[in-house]
Design a protein around this motif. Structure first.
Motif, PDB file in Angstrom:
ATOM      1  N   ALA A 197      -9.934 -38.710  10.255  1.00  0.00           N
ATOM      2  CA  ALA A 197      -8.917 -38.298   9.642  1.00  0.00           C
ATOM      3  C   ALA A 197      -9.202 -38.167   7.781  1.00  0.00           C
ATOM      4  CB  ALA A 197      -7.615 -38.697   9.611  1.00  0.00           C
ATOM      5  N   VAL A 198      -9.695 -39.110   7.437  1.00  0.00           N
ATOM      6  CA  VAL A 198     -10.028 -39.348   6.057  1.00  0.00           C
ATOM      7  C   VAL A 198     -11.329 -38.371   5.649  1.00  0.00           C
ATOM      8  CG1 VAL A 198     -11.280 -41.092   4.405  1.00  0.00           C
ATOM      9  CG2 VAL A 198      -9.309 -41.807   5.854  1.00  0.00           C
ATOM     10  N   HIS A 199     -12.310 -38.159   6.483  1.00  0.00           N
ATOM     11  CA  HIS A 199     -13.479 -37.384   6.313  1.00  0.00           C
ATOM     12  C   HIS A 199     -12.774 -35.841   6.273  1.00  0.00           C
ATOM     13  CE1 HIS A 199     -17.266 -35.741   6.344  1.00  0.00           C
ATOM     14  NE2 HIS A 199     -17.096 -34.906   7.542  1.00  0.00           N
ATOM     15  N   ARG A 200     -11.914 -35.509   7.187  1.00  0.00           N
ATOM     16  CA  ARG A 200     -11.513 -34.159   7.195  1.00  0.00           C
ATOM     17  C   ARG A 200     -10.748 -33.821   5.619  1.00  0.00           C
ATOM     18  NH1 ARG A 200      -8.726 -32.677  12.075  1.00  0.00           N
ATOM     19  NH2 ARG A 200     -10.083 -33.057  13.651  1.00  0.00           N
ATOM     20  N   TRP A 201      -9.703 -34.808   5.356  1.00  0.00           N
ATOM     21  CA  TRP A 201      -8.975 -34.549   4.066  1.00  0.00           C
ATOM     22  C   TRP A 201      -9.987 -34.569   2.889  1.00  0.00           C
ATOM     23  CZ3 TRP A 201      -5.004 -32.422   2.057  1.00  0.00           C
ATOM     24  CH2 TRP A 201      -3.952 -32.333   3.075  1.00  0.00           C
ATOM     25  N   GLU A 202     -11.226 -35.355   2.919  1.00  0.00           N
ATOM     26  CA  GLU A 202     -12.338 -35.209   2.028  1.00  0.00           C
ATOM     27  C   GLU A 202     -12.959 -33.782   1.775  1.00  0.00           C
ATOM     28  OE1 GLU A 202     -13.632 -39.921   1.672  1.00  0.00           O
ATOM     29  OE2 GLU A 202     -14.826 -38.293   2.882  1.00  0.00           O
ATOM     30  N   ARG A 203     -13.111 -33.108   2.960  1.00  0.00           N
ATOM     31  CA  ARG A 203     -13.471 -31.680   3.142  1.00  0.00           C
ATOM     32  C   ARG A 203     -12.453 -30.682   2.747  1.00  0.00           C
ATOM     33  NH1 ARG A 203     -15.236 -30.628   8.933  1.00  0.00           N
ATOM     34  NH2 ARG A 203     -15.723 -28.534   7.929  1.00  0.00           N
ATOM     35  N   MET A 204     -11.219 -31.156   3.077  1.00  0.00           N
ATOM     36  CA  MET A 204      -9.901 -30.080   2.943  1.00  0.00           C
ATOM     37  C   MET A 204      -9.396 -29.931   1.602  1.00  0.00           C
ATOM     38  SD  MET A 204      -8.167 -31.148   6.518  1.00  0.00           S
ATOM     39  CE  MET A 204      -6.417 -30.737   5.864  1.00  0.00           C
ATOM     40  N   ARG A 205      -9.549 -30.941   0.820  1.00  0.00           N
ATOM     41  CA  ARG A 205      -8.622 -31.178  -0.499  1.00  0.00           C
ATOM     42  C   ARG A 205      -9.357 -30.070  -1.527  1.00  0.00           C
ATOM     43  NH1 ARG A 205     -10.454 -37.079  -2.499  1.00  0.00           N
ATOM     44  NH2 ARG A 205     -12.883 -36.795  -2.270  1.00  0.00           N
ATOM     45  N   GLY A 206      -8.170 -29.637  -2.130  1.00  0.00           N
ATOM     46  CA  GLY A 206      -8.542 -28.495  -3.134  1.00  0.00           C
ATOM     47  C   GLY A 206      -9.084 -26.959  -2.463  1.00  0.00           C
ATOM     48  N   ARG A 207      -9.167 -27.183  -1.198  1.00  0.00           N
ATOM     49  CA  ARG A 207      -9.570 -25.757  -0.486  1.00  0.00           C
ATOM     50  C   ARG A 207      -8.401 -25.091   0.398  1.00  0.00           C
ATOM     51  NH1 ARG A 207     -14.587 -27.074   2.943  1.00  0.00           N
ATOM     52  NH2 ARG A 207     -14.620 -24.627   2.724  1.00  0.00           N
ATOM     53  N   SER A 208      -8.841 -24.404   0.875  1.00  0.00           N
ATOM     54  CA  SER A 208      -8.062 -23.649   1.911  1.00  0.00           C
ATOM     55  C   SER A 208      -8.479 -23.267   3.262  1.00  0.00           C
ATOM     56  CB  SER A 208      -7.653 -22.085   1.563  1.00  0.00           C
ATOM     57  OG  SER A 208      -6.819 -22.056   0.195  1.00  0.00           O
ATOM     58  N   GLY A 209      -7.671 -23.300   4.348  1.00  0.00           N
ATOM     59  CA  GLY A 209      -7.859 -23.126   5.827  1.00  0.00           C
ATOM     60  C   GLY A 209      -6.933 -22.323   6.503  1.00  0.00           C
ATOM     61  N   VAL A 210      -7.238 -21.795   7.623  1.00  0.00           N
ATOM     62  CA  VAL A 210      -6.473 -20.970   8.317  1.00  0.00           C
ATOM     63  C   VAL A 210      -5.892 -21.686   9.490  1.00  0.00           C
ATOM     64  CG1 VAL A 210      -6.246 -18.705   9.491  1.00  0.00           C
ATOM     65  CG2 VAL A 210      -7.753 -18.913   7.680  1.00  0.00           C
ATOM     66  N   LEU A 211      -4.743 -21.796   9.812  1.00  0.00           N
ATOM     67  CA  LEU A 211      -4.250 -22.580  10.878  1.00  0.00           C
ATOM     68  C   LEU A 211      -3.736 -21.433  11.978  1.00  0.00           C
ATOM     69  CD1 LEU A 211      -1.730 -23.674  12.635  1.00  0.00           C
ATOM     70  CD2 LEU A 211      -3.138 -25.246  11.754  1.00  0.00           C
ATOM     71  N   ARG A 212      -4.513 -21.457  13.008  1.00  0.00           N
ATOM     72  CA  ARG A 212      -4.333 -20.504  14.127  1.00  0.00           C
ATOM     73  C   ARG A 212      -3.742 -21.082  15.189  1.00  0.00           C
ATOM     74  NH1 ARG A 212      -7.687 -16.432  12.287  1.00  0.00           N
ATOM     75  NH2 ARG A 212      -9.556 -17.144  11.024  1.00  0.00           N
ATOM     76  N   THR A 213      -2.715 -20.301  15.717  1.00  0.00           N
ATOM     77  CA  THR A 213      -2.037 -20.847  16.951  1.00  0.00           C
ATOM     78  C   THR A 213      -1.852 -19.863  18.151  1.00  0.00           C
ATOM     79  OG1 THR A 213      -0.342 -22.241  15.420  1.00  0.00           O
ATOM     80  CG2 THR A 213       0.548 -21.811  17.629  1.00  0.00           C
ATOM     81  N   GLY A 214      -2.291 -20.079  19.186  1.00  0.00           N
ATOM     82  CA  GLY A 214      -2.314 -19.312  20.254  1.00  0.00           C
ATOM     83  C   GLY A 214      -0.928 -19.404  21.009  1.00  0.00           C
ATOM     84  N   HIS A 215      -0.328 -18.365  21.337  1.00  0.00           N
ATOM     85  CA  HIS A 215       0.761 -18.101  21.893  1.00  0.00           C
ATOM     86  C   HIS A 215       0.534 -17.550  23.397  1.00  0.00           C
ATOM     87  CE1 HIS A 215       1.690 -18.707  17.821  1.00  0.00           C
ATOM     88  NE2 HIS A 215       3.299 -18.982  18.231  1.00  0.00           N
ATOM     89  N   CYS A 216       1.054 -18.017  24.421  1.00  0.00           N
ATOM     90  CA  CYS A 216       0.906 -17.350  25.758  1.00  0.00           C
ATOM     91  C   CYS A 216       2.255 -17.516  26.355  1.00  0.00           C
ATOM     92  CB  CYS A 216      -0.309 -17.820  26.858  1.00  0.00           C
ATOM     93  SG  CYS A 216      -0.306 -16.996  28.392  1.00  0.00           S
ATOM     94  N   LEU A 217       2.845 -16.266  26.748  1.00  0.00           N
ATOM     95  CA  LEU A 217       4.185 -16.333  27.451  1.00  0.00           C
ATOM     96  C   LEU A 217       3.994 -15.614  28.782  1.00  0.00           C
ATOM     97  CD1 LEU A 217       7.268 -16.988  26.573  1.00  0.00           C
ATOM     98  CD2 LEU A 217       7.539 -14.690  25.942  1.00  0.00           C
ATOM     99  N   ARG A 218       4.577 -16.348  29.894  1.00  0.00           N
ATOM    100  CA  ARG A 218       4.734 -15.523  30.982  1.00  0.00           C
ATOM    101  C   ARG A 218       5.984 -15.558  31.676  1.00  0.00           C
ATOM    102  NH1 ARG A 218       1.007 -15.748  35.842  1.00  0.00           N
ATOM    103  NH2 ARG A 218      -0.476 -17.153  34.667  1.00  0.00           N
TER     104      ARG A 218
END
Length: 203
Positions: A91-112
């Motif tokens: 988690a620490v390593h992730r935030w060291e990469r993420m800080r000051g930057r942008s990412g794309v949150l992708r959420t898959g949805h499946c409805l039956r």
């Protein structure tokens, strides 16, 4: 009223649906998410959502004629799919990469639709801009435990909200379920969004 079954243990997804007037039945899928490692982020999120939906839809204790919803979220950072971190160090390593930057949150949805067997599925994508956190802020946030339980190691509706400087797209998608997209999927299966609303007790 049409019953909605949420195939997810996420408290944030459940609360988002409740805030939208829907009281779903929660049935956790138990799908092994590691089986699809290596896929591109958007494809991974969608395929996991499809697997979760299918697993729950096969149960014999579903409400009659229910719509079953499977969801899965990953953070797309430099083309890599980031789910829940395995431990605090990650988690620490992730935030060291993420800080000051942008990412794309992708959420898959499946409805039956269990009454017809028809399925509708799609992925929602929302760009998230992260603050440039200091090392001590990252350490304190990870020590809170919150980043260890969520895709991308952040929330927008909890302690992590102060570390998100902006969002381009659907806010609800970052929390875990895109309400506008879900409304479209419900319509694709021939239902009305308002059918899902839980009747309010009369005063």
């Amino acid at each position: 009223m049409t019953a909605l079954v949420l195939g997810s243990a996420s408290p944030a997804r459940l609360q988002t649906l409740r805030n939208a007037g829907i009281e779903p039945t929660v049935m956790v899928s138990g799908v092994d998410e590691s089986q699809l490692e290596g896929l591109p982020p958007a494809e991974l999120a969608l395929q996991l959502a499809e697997l979760k939906c299918a697993a729950v839809a096969e149960r014999d204790d579903l409400p009659e004629g229910a719509l079953v919803l499977g969801c899965d979220s990953v953070l797309d950072l430099d083309g890599a799919a980031l789910g829940k971190p395995e431990d605090a160090a990650e988690a620490v390593h992730r935030w060291e990469r993420m800080r000051g930057r942008s990412g794309v949150l992708r959420t898959g949805h499946c409805l039956r639709d269990t009454a017809t067997g028809r399925v509708a599925a799609a992925t929602a994508s929302t760009t998230v801009h992260f603050a440039d956190l200091a090392d001590d802020e990252i350490a304190a946030y990870v020590a809170s435990g919150e980043p260890l339980h969520v895709a991308g190691a952040f929330t927008v509706d909890g302690l992590g909200g102060a570390f998100v400087t902006g969002i381009d797209g659907d806010h609800h998608n970052v929390v875990g379920v895109s309400l506008p997209l879900l409304r479209d999927l419900v319509a694709e299966l021939g239902h009305s969004w308002t059918e899902l609303w839980t009747p309010r007790p009369s005063r």
